[in-house]
Enzyme design. Structure first.
Site, PDB file in Angstrom:
ATOM      1  N   PHE A 245       4.878   2.677   1.911  1.00  0.00           N
ATOM      2  CA  PHE A 245       6.101   3.492   1.911  1.00  0.00           C
ATOM      3  C   PHE A 245       6.626   3.765   3.311  1.00  0.00           C
ATOM      4  O   PHE A 245       7.804   4.071   3.480  1.00  0.00           O
ATOM      5  CB  PHE A 245       5.840   4.832   1.191  1.00  0.00           C
ATOM      6  CG  PHE A 245       5.140   5.855   2.050  1.00  0.00           C
ATOM      7  CD1 PHE A 245       5.866   6.658   2.929  1.00  0.00           C
ATOM      8  CD2 PHE A 245       3.757   6.007   2.017  1.00  0.00           C
ATOM      9  CE1 PHE A 245       5.232   7.584   3.748  1.00  0.00           C
ATOM     10  CE2 PHE A 245       3.118   6.922   2.833  1.00  0.00           C
ATOM     11  CZ  PHE A 245       3.858   7.707   3.696  1.00  0.00           C
TER      12      PHE A 245
ATOM     13  N   LYS B 221       6.746  -6.824  -3.532  1.00  0.00           N
ATOM     14  CA  LYS B 221       6.470  -5.614  -4.323  1.00  0.00           C
ATOM     15  C   LYS B 221       6.440  -4.449  -3.326  1.00  0.00           C
ATOM     16  O   LYS B 221       5.428  -4.168  -2.711  1.00  0.00           O
ATOM     17  CB  LYS B 221       5.111  -5.769  -5.035  1.00  0.00           C
ATOM     18  CG  LYS B 221       4.916  -4.988  -6.299  1.00  0.00           C
ATOM     19  CD  LYS B 221       5.089  -3.495  -6.191  1.00  0.00           C
ATOM     20  CE  LYS B 221       3.939  -2.790  -5.530  1.00  0.00           C
ATOM     21  NZ  LYS B 221       4.230  -1.359  -5.242  1.00  0.00           N
TER      22      LYS B 221
ATOM     23  N   GLU C 168       6.598   2.007  -4.374  1.00  0.00           N
ATOM     24  CA  GLU C 168       7.367   2.609  -5.475  1.00  0.00           C
ATOM     25  C   GLU C 168       7.984   3.943  -5.055  1.00  0.00           C
ATOM     26  O   GLU C 168       8.760   4.537  -5.789  1.00  0.00           O
ATOM     27  CB  GLU C 168       6.481   2.784  -6.715  1.00  0.00           C
ATOM     28  CG  GLU C 168       5.270   3.697  -6.557  1.00  0.00           C
ATOM     29  CD  GLU C 168       4.048   3.014  -5.940  1.00  0.00           C
ATOM     30  OE1 GLU C 168       4.205   2.184  -5.023  1.00  0.00           O
ATOM     31  OE2 GLU C 168       2.922   3.350  -6.361  1.00  0.00           O
ATOM     32  N   ARG C 169       7.629   4.413  -3.825  1.00  0.00           N
ATOM     33  CA  ARG C 169       8.150   5.715  -3.423  1.00  0.00           C
ATOM     34  C   ARG C 169       9.499   5.616  -2.699  1.00  0.00           C
ATOM     35  O   ARG C 169      10.280   6.546  -2.716  1.00  0.00           O
ATOM     36  CB  ARG C 169       7.111   6.448  -2.584  1.00  0.00           C
ATOM     37  CG  ARG C 169       5.990   6.941  -3.496  1.00  0.00           C
ATOM     38  CD  ARG C 169       4.926   7.648  -2.758  1.00  0.00           C
ATOM     39  NE  ARG C 169       3.950   6.723  -2.212  1.00  0.00           N
ATOM     40  CZ  ARG C 169       2.886   7.088  -1.528  1.00  0.00           C
ATOM     41  NH1 ARG C 169       2.673   8.360  -1.293  1.00  0.00           N
ATOM     42  NH2 ARG C 169       2.036   6.198  -1.083  1.00  0.00           N
TER      43      ARG C 169
ATOM     44  N   SER D 297      -3.016   1.358   2.721  1.00  0.00           N
ATOM     45  CA  SER D 297      -4.200   2.123   3.111  1.00  0.00           C
ATOM     46  C   SER D 297      -5.454   1.253   3.017  1.00  0.00           C
ATOM     47  O   SER D 297      -5.486   0.268   2.274  1.00  0.00           O
ATOM     48  CB  SER D 297      -4.326   3.357   2.219  1.00  0.00           C
ATOM     49  OG  SER D 297      -4.390   2.938   0.875  1.00  0.00           O
TER      50      SER D 297
ATOM     51  N   CYS E  38       1.469   3.888  11.025  1.00  0.00           N
ATOM     52  CA  CYS E  38       0.114   3.342  11.185  1.00  0.00           C
ATOM     53  C   CYS E  38      -0.242   3.220  12.656  1.00  0.00           C
ATOM     54  O   CYS E  38      -1.386   3.024  13.005  1.00  0.00           O
ATOM     55  CB  CYS E  38       0.016   1.976  10.531  1.00  0.00           C
ATOM     56  SG  CYS E  38       1.137   0.822  11.290  1.00  0.00           S
TER      57      CYS E  38
ATOM     58  N   GLU F 134      -8.115   9.164   8.192  1.00  0.00           N
ATOM     59  CA  GLU F 134      -6.690   9.011   8.493  1.00  0.00           C
ATOM     60  C   GLU F 134      -5.952  10.118   7.726  1.00  0.00           C
ATOM     61  O   GLU F 134      -5.971  10.133   6.489  1.00  0.00           O
ATOM     62  CB  GLU F 134      -6.190   7.643   8.026  1.00  0.00           C
ATOM     63  CG  GLU F 134      -4.717   7.452   8.297  1.00  0.00           C
ATOM     64  CD  GLU F 134      -4.162   6.115   7.811  1.00  0.00           C
ATOM     65  OE1 GLU F 134      -4.441   5.736   6.658  1.00  0.00           O
ATOM     66  OE2 GLU F 134      -3.439   5.462   8.588  1.00  0.00           O
TER      67      GLU F 134
HETATM   68  P1  NAD Z   1      -0.924   2.569  -0.282  1.00  0.00           P
HETATM   69  O1  NAD Z   1      -2.175   1.818   0.016  1.00  0.00           O
HETATM   70  O2  NAD Z   1      -0.997   3.748  -1.161  1.00  0.00           O
HETATM   71  O3  NAD Z   1       0.167   1.585  -0.950  1.00  0.00           O
HETATM   72  C1  NAD Z   1       0.490   0.344  -0.374  1.00  0.00           C
HETATM   73  C2  NAD Z   1       0.971  -0.598  -1.468  1.00  0.00           C
HETATM   74  O4  NAD Z   1      -0.109  -0.818  -2.383  1.00  0.00           O
HETATM   75  C3  NAD Z   1       2.131  -0.055  -2.287  1.00  0.00           C
HETATM   76  O5  NAD Z   1       3.015  -1.105  -2.581  1.00  0.00           O
HETATM   77  C4  NAD Z   1       1.456   0.473  -3.535  1.00  0.00           C
HETATM   78  O6  NAD Z   1       2.293   0.412  -4.679  1.00  0.00           O
HETATM   79  C5  NAD Z   1       0.290  -0.475  -3.708  1.00  0.00           C
HETATM   80  N1  NAD Z   1      -0.859   0.150  -4.359  1.00  0.00           N
HETATM   81  C6  NAD Z   1      -1.196   1.465  -4.356  1.00  0.00           C
HETATM   82  N2  NAD Z   1      -2.329   1.652  -5.055  1.00  0.00           N
HETATM   83  C7  NAD Z   1      -2.730   0.448  -5.496  1.00  0.00           C
HETATM   84  C8  NAD Z   1      -3.844  -0.017  -6.256  1.00  0.00           C
HETATM   85  N3  NAD Z   1      -4.772   0.827  -6.705  1.00  0.00           N
HETATM   86  N4  NAD Z   1      -3.943  -1.339  -6.509  1.00  0.00           N
HETATM   87  C9  NAD Z   1      -3.008  -2.190  -6.060  1.00  0.00           C
HETATM   88  N5  NAD Z   1      -1.934  -1.813  -5.336  1.00  0.00           N
HETATM   89  C10 NAD Z   1      -1.793  -0.511  -5.042  1.00  0.00           C
HETATM   90  O7  NAD Z   1      -0.266   2.945   1.146  1.00  0.00           O
HETATM   91  P2  NAD Z   1       0.966   3.881   1.421  1.00  0.00           P
HETATM   92  O8  NAD Z   1       0.568   5.297   1.186  1.00  0.00           O
HETATM   93  O9  NAD Z   1       2.175   3.360   0.774  1.00  0.00           O
HETATM   94  O10 NAD Z   1       1.148   3.638   2.998  1.00  0.00           O
HETATM   95  C11 NAD Z   1       0.439   4.342   3.964  1.00  0.00           C
HETATM   96  C12 NAD Z   1      -0.785   3.577   4.425  1.00  0.00           C
HETATM   97  O11 NAD Z   1      -0.391   2.299   4.932  1.00  0.00           O
HETATM   98  C13 NAD Z   1      -1.497   4.260   5.579  1.00  0.00           C
HETATM   99  O12 NAD Z   1      -2.873   4.149   5.364  1.00  0.00           O
HETATM  100  C14 NAD Z   1      -1.066   3.471   6.793  1.00  0.00           C
HETATM  101  O13 NAD Z   1      -1.953   3.496   7.891  1.00  0.00           O
HETATM  102  C15 NAD Z   1      -0.978   2.103   6.214  1.00  0.00           C
HETATM  103  N6  NAD Z   1      -0.143   1.238   7.025  1.00  0.00           N
HETATM  104  C16 NAD Z   1      -0.758   0.311   7.800  1.00  0.00           C
HETATM  105  C17 NAD Z   1      -0.007  -0.493   8.613  1.00  0.00           C
HETATM  106  C18 NAD Z   1      -0.656  -1.525   9.459  1.00  0.00           C
HETATM  107  O14 NAD Z   1       0.051  -2.310  10.037  1.00  0.00           O
HETATM  108  N7  NAD Z   1      -1.973  -1.565   9.569  1.00  0.00           N
HETATM  109  C19 NAD Z   1       1.389  -0.375   8.624  1.00  0.00           C
HETATM  110  C20 NAD Z   1       1.997   0.576   7.805  1.00  0.00           C
HETATM  111  C21 NAD Z   1       1.200   1.383   7.001  1.00  0.00           C
END
Ligand code: NAD
Length: 494
Positions: free
Chosen positions: A148, A172, A175-176, A225, A280, A379
């Site tokens: 998101f 994909k 969703e937020r 994450s 991130c 984090e």
């Molecule tokens: P998230 O892991 O909750 O979601 C990321 C994606 O995975 C979304 O599209 C979500 O719909 C999907 N998803 C969520 N739960 C899932 C599951 N159980 N199975 C399969 N898919 C699933 O992350 P977020 O809250 O949207 O974003 C924040 C996180 O992303 C933080 O941890 C941040 O550090 C990380 N991030 C990392 C970088 C990087 O470059 N390393 C960059 C941006 C964000």
């Protein structure tokens, strides 16, 4: 209420068995409903991508490059509109949203150089009358799964290079804040991208699993994450796909006693609290060496007092709300537990009051944070800056290298020798020297170490060209019949 559609084969699809609300984080209001994809909808998107693949991979490189040149113009022209969409669903302030679009544009600009990027290699006369050349061909249908916190930049990290390399994509998004992806798909279409090359499906684990399990998806790019990144990596790899899964972070900023305090304080505040800490590459830990914390803490505290937190559409706001009510509760629960874990709360973000139902929290500064505490290890992904005091450079370095995450890190110093030593010794994928958020420019690649990245390819830039292509090596010989003979030995190059 408007239903945000999937984009499949150029069509906007709203039919959905399930929907879910999309909020405006600044007001707490439900502003849209989102169509959530079933496995059948995901299959439909994969089929559209598969169908578009043969034609797109045959499209000349010049025509492909045209799309990116057009897209660059469109993205620049439409930045205010796209930034407004980002702010309304993510909450970050408009200038920050425009900044994210500008950084995403770097990937479009990089992709527009695809004629150069896709050049293979050639070696003449490797054996008598034998030449060898290599070419880079697309991998096929690529799945792009994004978080998101950067609803424009992170999708562009993936889809620009993937499409430039001749692949087709199913994106994909989170969703937020999903509307930015639909807008980007529309811009790609306007730029001349054929239908089906970029498809967008919305959803949750159900949609993601359908992508990971489909034999027609050949590569998976994920950012999110760490626990999810790890599970995506394992499932996609078990299904025989190439996968890069970028995870979470806890970025440390090592402050040496000789650092300029004004420069350091400005950088720490900007990097810790920009986008409400939901980056991130945010700095979440200052590692203060020697007595520097005593000078730094008052400077940080006075700057915090001047920060304006409010609706991201208000030009006066420097920081907006968090993404959701749950995120606000989670961040505040870390602050609530900090004192019991031995930290001193210098500024308590929970004390700042905000009118309305938005998901706002104030910024928090913690001092004397212990390295075995949750606020240090986890984090938090919110506007919470932890200061850890250490006696020496070596002790600070050890902390950073022992942490689970290794995304970005920075050193603040005026000593070139210390900076060089840090660059050599630190275990993180991206390093800033007096630069708090060292996100590489689009002509380099982005990626962390340790639990910040699963897989071996960093994202965007040169490494993405390898990730999104398969290399093919061709050995050529044009012998005349009088040189031809039977030889059962293994061919050797002499
Ligand atoms: P998230 O892991 O909750 O979601 C990321 C994606 O995975 C979304 O599209 C979500 O719909 C999907 N998803 C969520 N739960 C899932 C599951 N159980 N199975 C399969 N898919 C699933 O992350 P977020 O809250 O949207 O974003 C924040 C996180 O992303 C933080 O941890 C941040 O550090 C990380 N991030 C990392 C970088 C990087 O470059 N390393 C960059 C941006 C964000």
């Amino acid at each position: 209420m408007a239903l945000i559609p999937h984009v499949i084969g150029g069509e906007k699809i709203t039919a959905a068995e399930r929907t879910q609300p999309v909020y405006n984080p600044a007001t707490g209001e439900r502003q849209h409903e989102l169509a959530i994809a079933s496995p059948a909808t995901v299959e439909q998107a994969i089929a559209a991508a598969k169908e578009a693949l043969p034609k797109w991979r045959r499209t000349s490189l010049t025509k492909r490059a045209d799309v990116f040149f057009n897209l660059r113009q469109l993205l620049k022209q439409r930045t205010p509109e796209l930034a407004a969409i980002v702010t309304s669903e993510h909450g970050k302030v408009l200038s920050d949203a425009a900044g994210e679009i500008a950084r995403g544009l770097e990937n479009v600009e990089f992709a527009s150089g695809l004629l150069h990027l896709l050049k293979g290699e050639r070696d003449e006369q490797v054996s008598t009358g034998v030449d060898v050349h290599s070419i880079k061909q697309p991998v096929g249908v690529v799945a792009a799964i994004t978080p998101f916190n950067f609803p424009v930049m992170v999708p562009l990290w993936m889809i620009a290079s993937a499409i430039a390399c001749g692949n087709t994509v199913v994106l994909k998004p989170s969703e937020r804040d999903p509307s930015a992806s639909v807008f980007i798909a529309d811009l790609f279409r306007e730029a001349g991208l054929p239908d089906g090359v970029l498809n967008v499906v919305h959803g949750d684990k159900v949609a993601v699993d359908a992508l990971l399990d489909s034999p027609d998806v050949k590569a998976v790019s994920f950012v999110g994450s760490t626990p999810i990144a790890k599970s995506i990596y394992q499932r996609a790899a078990a299904n025989g796909k190439r996968v890069q899964a970028l995870g979470g972070a806890k970025n440390h900023m090592l402050v040496m006693p000789d650092a300029d305090i004004t420069v350091t304080a400005d950088a720490a505040i900007s990097a810790a609290y920009g986008s409400a800490g939901e980056r991130c590459m945010a700095v979440s830990v200052v590692v203060a060496v020697g007595d520097v914390a005593d000078r730094l803490i008052p400077e940080l505290t006075s700057r915090i007092g001047n920060l304006t937190i409010g609706d991201g559409t208000d030009p006066a706001s420097e920081m907006g709300p968090l993404i959701s009510r749950e995120a606000k509760e989670r961040v505040e629960s870390y602050v609530a537990g900090a004192e019991a874990e031995g930290a001193t709360i210098v500024v308590d973000g929970r004390e700042q009051r905000f009118a309305g139902e938005g998901f706002f929290t104030g910024v928090t500064l913690l001092d004397h944070v212990k390295t075995d505490s949750r606020v240090y290890r986890d984090e938090i992904f919110g506007p919470v800056l932890a200061v850890v005091r250490v006696d020496s450079y070596e002790e600070g370095l050890r902390l950073i290298n022992n942490h689970q995450f290794g995304n970005g890190t920075a050193i603040f110093t005026r000593d070139g020798g210390a900076a060089r030593q840090f660059e050599f010794e630190v275990e993180a994928g991206m390093v800033g020297i007096n630069v708090p958020i060292p996100v590489p420019v689009g002509s380099f690649s982005f990626g962390g170490w340790k639990d910040s990245l699963f897989g071996d390819a960093h994202i965007y830039g040169p490494e993405s060209i390898n990730f999104y292509t398969r290399s093919k090596v061709v050995t050529t010989r044009w012998p005349s019949p009088d040189q031809s003979k039977i030889d059962l030995g293994f061919p050797s190059n002499h």
